[in-house]
Design an enzyme around this catalytic site. Sequence first.
Site, PDB file in Angstrom:
ATOM      1  N   CYS A  82       0.822  -1.220   0.000  1.00 11.41           N
ATOM      2  CA  CYS A  82       0.000   0.000   0.000  1.00 11.41           C
ATOM      3  C   CYS A  82       0.857   1.273   0.000  1.00 11.41           C
ATOM      4  O   CYS A  82       1.398   1.621  -1.023  1.00 11.41           O
ATOM      5  CB  CYS A  82      -1.017  -0.041   1.130  1.00 11.41           C
ATOM      6  SG  CYS A  82      -2.446  -1.054   0.681  1.00 11.41           S
ATOM      7  N   HIS A 168      -3.878  -5.212   0.633  1.00  9.02           N
ATOM      8  CA  HIS A 168      -3.400  -5.837   1.857  1.00  9.02           C
ATOM      9  C   HIS A 168      -3.416  -7.361   1.730  1.00  9.02           C
ATOM     10  O   HIS A 168      -4.483  -7.976   1.750  1.00  9.02           O
ATOM     11  CB  HIS A 168      -4.263  -5.413   3.041  1.00  9.02           C
ATOM     12  CG  HIS A 168      -3.930  -4.049   3.554  1.00  9.02           C
ATOM     13  ND1 HIS A 168      -3.291  -3.840   4.745  1.00  9.02           N
ATOM     14  CD2 HIS A 168      -4.112  -2.814   3.011  1.00  9.02           C
ATOM     15  CE1 HIS A 168      -3.112  -2.541   4.940  1.00  9.02           C
ATOM     16  NE2 HIS A 168      -3.611  -1.900   3.890  1.00  9.02           N
ATOM     17  N   GLU A 170      -2.469  -9.481   3.944  1.00 13.17           N
ATOM     18  CA  GLU A 170      -2.765 -10.108   5.238  1.00 13.17           C
ATOM     19  C   GLU A 170      -4.231  -9.961   5.643  1.00 13.17           C
ATOM     20  O   GLU A 170      -4.669 -10.548   6.640  1.00 13.17           O
ATOM     21  CB  GLU A 170      -1.872  -9.485   6.314  1.00 13.17           C
ATOM     22  CG  GLU A 170      -2.383  -8.196   6.941  1.00 13.17           C
ATOM     23  CD  GLU A 170      -2.439  -7.001   5.989  1.00 13.17           C
ATOM     24  OE1 GLU A 170      -3.053  -5.981   6.356  1.00 13.17           O
ATOM     25  OE2 GLU A 170      -1.871  -7.073   4.886  1.00 13.17           O
TER      26      GLU A 170
END
Length: 199
Positions: A82, A168, A170
């Site tokens: 990001c 993202h 995760e």
Amino acid sequence: MILLVDFNDSFTFNIASYLDVIAKKFHSELVVVSHKEFSDHYIANVKAVVLGPGPGHPSEYKKVYPFIHSYLKESIPIMGICLGHQILMEIYGLDIGRSQTIAHAEEVEVTLPDWECFFKSERLKEFTIQRYNSLSAKGDSPLLKLHKNDCNEVIMSYRENLFSIQYHPESVGTSCPWTFFRPLEYFLYNKWDECKNQT
């Protein structure tokens, strides 16, 4: 060590849980450092650097740019997530501006590029990713392979020892999170001969 640069983001330690597994696999340790303390002091001992997510525009973090250049010059593997992705894209000359598809916790589909840093069995297959971004990178660089969305925004970049993503890995909304940490492992396996002998 694997160095995770924290840009004061709540997701940093979720990312750290994945990186800690990778660090142990390579008989190393994970160190989380604030962007305010990040420097080229770590170069002698670092195996990889991960630039994490965070608030604001990349230009607000110009103090870290010289250190990133130092790591790139030494061919130390770098992953950007990001904000980290946007910082790397700006370093490579792309423009960072307001995204045409602003998202906060939005799940979108992406087709994995046919890049050697991914498993062959996963390339060109569709995955769900979770986006949290109001800014995006646009443009081109002769030094990077770029994967773009329908709005011509760069959502993935790749070159030797560099991988960055505008989402993202995760997050609970991302399918197969390990797929998107795979490039970091790929760099480590190929760059560090001692790791090949230990794993």
